[in-house]
Scaffold this motif. Structure first.
Motif, short mmCIF file in Angstrom:
data_model
loop_
_atom_site.label_atom_id
_atom_site.label_comp_id
_atom_site.label_asym_id
_atom_site.label_seq_id
_atom_site.Cartn_x
_atom_site.Cartn_y
_atom_site.Cartn_z
N THR A 1 0.94 -1.27 0.13
CA THR A 1 -0.04 -0.05 -0.06
C THR A 1 0.69 1.42 -0.10
OG1 THR A 1 -0.10 0.38 2.44
CG2 THR A 1 -1.81 -1.26 1.27
N ARG A 2 0.29 2.46 -0.13
CA ARG A 2 0.99 3.60 -0.34
C ARG A 2 1.69 3.91 1.07
NH1 ARG A 2 1.46 8.42 -3.22
NH2 ARG A 2 1.92 10.17 -1.64
N LYS A 3 0.94 3.63 2.13
CA LYS A 3 1.36 3.89 3.44
C LYS A 3 2.59 2.85 3.70
CE LYS A 3 -0.34 4.19 8.33
NZ LYS A 3 -1.46 3.94 9.12
N ARG A 4 2.54 1.71 3.62
CA ARG A 4 3.55 1.06 3.80
C ARG A 4 4.77 1.08 2.68
NH1 ARG A 4 -0.13 -4.60 4.32
NH2 ARG A 4 -1.22 -3.97 6.28
N LEU A 5 4.62 1.72 1.74
CA LEU A 5 5.58 1.99 0.76
C LEU A 5 6.29 3.37 1.40
CD1 LEU A 5 7.50 1.65 -1.65
CD2 LEU A 5 5.35 2.84 -3.04
N VAL A 6 5.67 4.07 1.62
CA VAL A 6 6.42 5.43 2.62
C VAL A 6 7.14 4.96 3.78
CG1 VAL A 6 5.85 7.62 3.69
CG2 VAL A 6 4.63 7.29 1.40
N ARG A 7 6.49 4.05 4.59
CA ARG A 7 7.17 3.58 5.73
C ARG A 7 8.48 2.90 5.37
NH1 ARG A 7 8.96 4.71 10.52
NH2 ARG A 7 9.21 2.81 11.88
N ALA A 8 8.60 2.01 4.11
CA ALA A 8 9.63 1.22 3.84
C ALA A 8 10.71 2.14 3.55
CB ALA A 8 9.16 0.40 2.71
N LEU A 9 10.40 3.27 2.69
CA LEU A 9 11.57 4.12 2.38
C LEU A 9 12.02 5.07 3.56
CD1 LEU A 9 9.67 5.60 -0.78
CD2 LEU A 9 11.89 4.75 -0.84
N GLU A 10 11.21 4.98 4.46
CA GLU A 10 11.70 5.77 5.57
C GLU A 10 12.43 4.82 6.57
OE1 GLU A 10 9.09 8.60 8.69
OE2 GLU A 10 8.61 6.40 8.71
N ILE A 11 12.28 3.73 6.78
CA ILE A 11 12.95 2.61 7.27
C ILE A 11 14.31 2.63 6.53
CG2 ILE A 11 13.40 0.50 8.19
CD1 ILE A 11 10.20 0.30 8.58
N ALA A 12 14.41 2.34 5.31
CA ALA A 12 15.60 2.33 4.65
C ALA A 12 16.40 3.39 4.61
CB ALA A 12 15.02 2.05 3.02
N ALA A 13 15.87 4.54 4.63
CA ALA A 13 16.82 5.61 4.77
C ALA A 13 17.26 5.78 5.98
CB ALA A 13 15.75 6.94 4.41
N TYR A 14 16.53 5.60 7.17
CA TYR A 14 17.33 5.46 8.46
C TYR A 14 18.40 4.54 8.69
CZ TYR A 14 17.88 5.43 13.65
OH TYR A 14 18.28 5.32 14.84
N LEU A 15 18.26 3.20 8.01
CA LEU A 15 19.16 2.37 8.31
C LEU A 15 20.67 2.66 7.44
CD1 LEU A 15 17.03 -0.98 7.96
CD2 LEU A 15 18.05 0.16 9.96
N ASN A 16 20.34 3.24 6.36
CA ASN A 16 21.37 3.74 5.70
C ASN A 16 22.04 4.99 6.08
OD1 ASN A 16 21.13 2.07 3.54
ND2 ASN A 16 19.65 3.33 2.19
N GLU A 17 21.53 5.91 6.92
CA GLU A 17 22.02 6.85 7.73
C GLU A 17 22.66 6.31 8.80
OE1 GLU A 17 19.05 9.69 8.23
OE2 GLU A 17 18.67 10.10 5.99
N HIS A 18 22.19 5.34 9.45
CA HIS A 18 22.69 4.76 10.69
C HIS A 18 23.23 3.20 10.63
CE1 HIS A 18 19.91 7.99 11.81
NE2 HIS A 18 20.71 8.33 12.66
N PRO A 19 24.31 3.18 9.83
CA PRO A 19 24.66 1.55 9.40
C PRO A 19 25.00 0.77 10.63
CG PRO A 19 26.54 3.44 8.85
CD PRO A 19 25.18 4.12 9.33
N GLU A 20 25.21 1.59 11.81
CA GLU A 20 25.81 0.87 12.96
C GLU A 20 24.34 0.22 13.66
OE1 GLU A 20 24.04 4.61 14.42
OE2 GLU A 20 25.36 3.87 12.77
N THR A 21 23.20 0.84 13.18
CA THR A 21 22.02 0.10 13.63
C THR A 21 21.74 -1.30 13.12
OG1 THR A 21 21.07 2.46 13.98
CG2 THR A 21 19.63 0.39 14.14
N ASP A 22 21.65 -2.56 14.09
CA ASP A 22 21.32 -3.79 13.32
C ASP A 22 19.87 -4.18 13.88
OD1 ASP A 22 21.46 -6.14 12.56
OD2 ASP A 22 23.08 -6.84 13.75
N VAL A 23 19.29 -4.30 13.14
CA VAL A 23 17.74 -4.62 13.44
C VAL A 23 17.07 -5.90 12.82
CG1 VAL A 23 15.49 -3.90 13.65
CG2 VAL A 23 17.06 -2.09 13.85
N ASP A 24 16.47 -6.80 13.68
CA ASP A 24 15.84 -7.97 13.18
C ASP A 24 14.52 -7.66 13.11
OD1 ASP A 24 14.35 -10.35 12.51
OD2 ASP A 24 15.25 -11.40 14.44
#
Length: 322
Positions: free
Chosen positions: A159-182
């Motif tokens: 869905t659009r909402k989930r796509l926006v959230r996916a981009l948000e999460i991806a951006a955060y992980l790229n900006e914080h490579p030290e963050t390891d999340v399962d």
């Protein structure tokens, strides 16, 4: 489902006096400290992580603590490890008949305790969302498909909402490579009353600078050299950032002492600023932090925290603020 006994959380940026205050509160009300610090989990990394274990003895009485010195230096530790270890420490604290007091500056870890599922621990990025919301569904999908992150293979973009959230999460992980999340992990969420320490920028900067000089003069360099002597790879120490990164670069000849000191001081100041930014994001996401004025006497801070926590625990507290 949340555990019944709420957490008392004392947070703040580096050099704000969290440990000193938390241990005094614990002494007064029979508490145990549950550390929320991503680097204090490592053994033999004491000076650089600011463990200040002498603070855990108040008026000659040891204050019990958890989640400090539980991993070997050189290991990797992430938010999912923390959530699991925290749950065990929480239950042990209750079994001892004591109050769980969380103390730390790793906002991501604290956020995870209160939000639960790893997917929820990545904070909302309002500025990014504003940009993404201006794009069409086709543009959003193209942006997602033309980018990459550790989250892409797991993302739900149905869905659009989930796509926006996916981009948000991806951006955060790229900006914080030290963050390891399962992102498949489920976890307990906790009810908590949060208190924050936030000295003025000038005060914080002075404390950081003075503390760094003290650490450099009293064993920080020797601590890092000892880790290298034990066979821990330089890259492993650089991974931990700040003191361990820059002192390692100095010891391996990549920096002069003065270059190391200057760069490290600058980066610690930036780190403290990022910590405060994250705490503000927590507030935007609905978490109430009761900020305690730095100028208050210590006794007043202690009594304020204890009184508010007792009210909160008894169910008589609303949305309290200083």
């Amino acid at each position: 489902m949340s555990p019944e006994t709420p957490l008392l959380i004392i947070l703040g940026p580096t050099a704000s006096g969290k440990t000193h205050l938390a241990t005094r509160v614990a002494y007064e009300i029979g508490g145990e400290i549950l550390s929320a610090d991503s680097r204090q989990v490592y053994r033999q990394m004491d000076i650089g992580t600011g463990k200040d274990l002498d603070e855990y003895v108040v008026n000659g009485v040891p204050v019990p603590y958890h989640l400090i010195n539980i991993r070997d230096a050189g290991d990797k530790y992430n938010v999912n490890d923390f959530q699991h270890d925290f749950a065990d420490s929480y239950q042990q604290t209750l079994a001892n008949g004591h109050i769980p007091i969380v103390c730390g500056g790793t906002g991501f870890y604290i956020y995870a305790l209160l939000k639960g599922h790893a997917n929820d621990t990545v904070p909302v990025n309002e500025s990014l969302r504003a940009i993404l919301e201006s794009l069409s569904n086709e543009e959003l999908l193209a942006k997602f498909l033309n980018s990459d992150s550790r989250y892409h293979a797991l993302a739900d973009i149905s869905t659009r909402k989930r796509l926006v959230r996916a981009l948000e999460i991806a951006a955060y992980l790229n900006e914080h490579p030290e963050t390891d999340v399962d992102f498949g992990a489920e976890s307990v969420t906790y009810t908590a009353l949060l208190f924050g320490l936030n000295p003025t920028v000038e005060t914080r900067r002075e404390r950081i600078s003075n503390r760094l000089m003290t650490r450099l003069k009293h064993g920080l360099i020797e601590e890092v050299q000892n880790l290298l002597n034990q066979g821990i790879a330089p890259d492993s120490l650089i991974y931990y950032g700040l003191e361990y990164k820059y002192v390692t670069l100095y010891l391996t000849g990549a920096m002069t002492f003065e270059e190391m000191r200057t760069k490290l001081e600058t980066e610690i100041h930036r780190f403290a600023k990022r910590q405060m930014t994250f705490f503000r994001k927590m507030e935007k996401d609905g978490l109430i932090i009761n900020w305690i004025p730095d100028e208050w006497p210590e006794s007043e801070k202690i009594q304020f925290i204890i009184a508010r926590y007792r009210e909160f625990k008894s169910g008589n507290a609303g949305n309290m603020s200083v």
